[in-house]
Write an enzyme that holds these catalytic residues in place. Structure first.
Site, PDB file in Angstrom:
ATOM      1  N   TYR A  52      36.519  43.138  47.214  1.00 45.11           N
ATOM      2  CA  TYR A  52      36.116  42.394  48.420  1.00 45.11           C
ATOM      3  C   TYR A  52      35.213  43.249  49.303  1.00 45.11           C
ATOM      4  O   TYR A  52      34.603  42.742  50.235  1.00 45.11           O
ATOM      5  CB  TYR A  52      37.338  41.967  49.251  1.00 45.11           C
ATOM      6  CG  TYR A  52      38.311  41.042  48.567  1.00 45.11           C
ATOM      7  CD1 TYR A  52      38.042  40.458  47.321  1.00 45.11           C
ATOM      8  CD2 TYR A  52      39.527  40.750  49.173  1.00 45.11           C
ATOM      9  CE1 TYR A  52      38.961  39.628  46.712  1.00 45.11           C
ATOM     10  CE2 TYR A  52      40.453  39.916  48.569  1.00 45.11           C
ATOM     11  CZ  TYR A  52      40.167  39.360  47.331  1.00 45.11           C
ATOM     12  OH  TYR A  52      41.098  38.543  46.733  1.00 45.11           O
ATOM     13  N   LYS A  77      43.724  45.757  45.399  1.00 44.52           N
ATOM     14  CA  LYS A  77      43.689  45.413  43.978  1.00 44.52           C
ATOM     15  C   LYS A  77      42.659  46.239  43.226  1.00 44.52           C
ATOM     16  O   LYS A  77      41.572  46.532  43.742  1.00 44.52           O
ATOM     17  CB  LYS A  77      43.355  43.925  43.808  1.00 44.52           C
ATOM     18  CG  LYS A  77      44.206  42.986  44.637  1.00 44.52           C
ATOM     19  CD  LYS A  77      43.871  41.532  44.364  1.00 44.52           C
ATOM     20  CE  LYS A  77      44.451  40.635  45.437  1.00 44.52           C
ATOM     21  NZ  LYS A  77      43.594  40.591  46.641  1.00 44.52           N
ATOM     22  N   HIS A 110      43.693  43.346  39.374  1.00 48.42           N
ATOM     23  CA  HIS A 110      43.072  42.104  39.853  1.00 48.42           C
ATOM     24  C   HIS A 110      42.984  41.019  38.776  1.00 48.42           C
ATOM     25  O   HIS A 110      43.248  39.847  39.042  1.00 48.42           O
ATOM     26  CB  HIS A 110      41.679  42.413  40.433  1.00 48.42           C
ATOM     27  CG  HIS A 110      41.258  41.473  41.517  1.00 48.42           C
ATOM     28  ND1 HIS A 110      40.398  41.828  42.521  1.00 48.42           N
ATOM     29  CD2 HIS A 110      41.586  40.186  41.772  1.00 48.42           C
ATOM     30  CE1 HIS A 110      40.210  40.800  43.336  1.00 48.42           C
ATOM     31  NE2 HIS A 110      40.920  39.791  42.897  1.00 48.42           N
TER      32      HIS A 110
END
Length: 280
Positions: A52, A77, A110
């Protein structure tokens, strides 16, 4: 507000709040302010990821907040490109440096990326990082039962959490039931679904009207009563408060069945089937 959020206990004995806050696409100063707002409103479980590119944003929100670090549960993650053991260890450290944290409460793989076939050594890296005190609890995202069975078979360690796509259009009934049997907590990403269709659904609107709640609140309450931990995202303080205000009413059996009936085999948002989909 946070005092009214129930806690759930994971299979390793640690606890997390029954609802969390997603941070995908919340970046920079604006993102940090939105995350701080969520913490101020009462969220204590904050979900980020290396991919992200906002672990630093989350760390900054924690620093701006008046809530002590030990009262928060921060998740990140491991991305697919760093599944090899040595790379995974370095990436976990880098994740902590980015957020300026001493440890993560939860760290997850992830995606399994089964064609690459490195997820077992990635899991081994998470197991070691937990022993070193860098992570409190370890888990996975988007893993199918066959992937999790292999992790346990080859390492002897079962994930505490599997974070999966779960919403009324795709309720993952089989996978969630399997998690319950295995004592693995289900966490729901995109719990409200990214599509706005679900927020215009007549059946959901009827249930919401019956309880004098919003459709979002009904859906998030449905997750909670299923035993899943939803992690909705919103930059709006009003919506953040709305989403967390789900512990003062209950859905009845008829409501639950009606919501379950909305699920479709092709209900995934972006057709990301973990058996074949890969993310790096």
């Amino acid at each position: 507000m946070s005092k009214s959020i129930p806690e759930v206990t994971l299979n390793d004995g640690t606890t997390i709040p029954a609802i969390g806050f997603g941070t995908y696409a919340l970046n920079g100063n604006v993102g940090s302010n939105a995350i701080k707002s969520a913490i101020d409103i009462g969220y204590r479980l904050i979900d980020t990821a290396y991919n992200y590119e906002n672990e630093g944003t989350v760390g900054e929100a924690i620093r701006r907040s008046s809530i002590p670090r030990e009262q928060l549960r921060i998740t990140s993650k491991l991305p697919g490109r760093y599944h090899e053991y040595d790379k995974a260890v370095t990436t976990i450290q880098e994740s902590l440096y980015r957020a300026n944290l001493d440890y993560y409460d939860l760290y997850l793989i992830h995606w399994p990326n089964p064609k690459q076939d490195h997820y077992v050594e990635a899991w081994q890296a998470l197991i070691e990082a937990k022993k070193w005190g860098l992570i409190r609890s370890i888990g996975v995202c988007n893993f199918l039962p066959e992937h999790i069975e292999r992790l346990e078979r080859e390492t002897g360690v079962k994930p505490s959490i599997n974070q999966i796509e779960l919403h009324p259009a795709f309720n993952q009934e089989y996978q969630h039931k399997w998690h319950v049997e295995q004592n693995i907590k289900t966490e729901s990403w995109s719990p409200l679904s990214r599509a706005s269709d679900v927020l215009r659904n007549d059946q959901l609107a009827h249930i919401a009207e019956k309880h004098n709640k919003t459709i979002s609140q009904v859906i998030l309450r449905w997750h909670y009563q299923l035993g899943a931990v939803p992690i909705p995202k919103s930059a709006s303080p009003e919506r953040q408060l709305e989403n967390i205000s789900i512990f003062d009413f209950s859905l009845d059996e008829k409501d639950m069945k009606e919501i379950a009936s909305l699920s479709r085999p092709d209900g995934r948002i972006n057709d990301q089937d973990p058996a074949i989909y890969e993310e790096f």
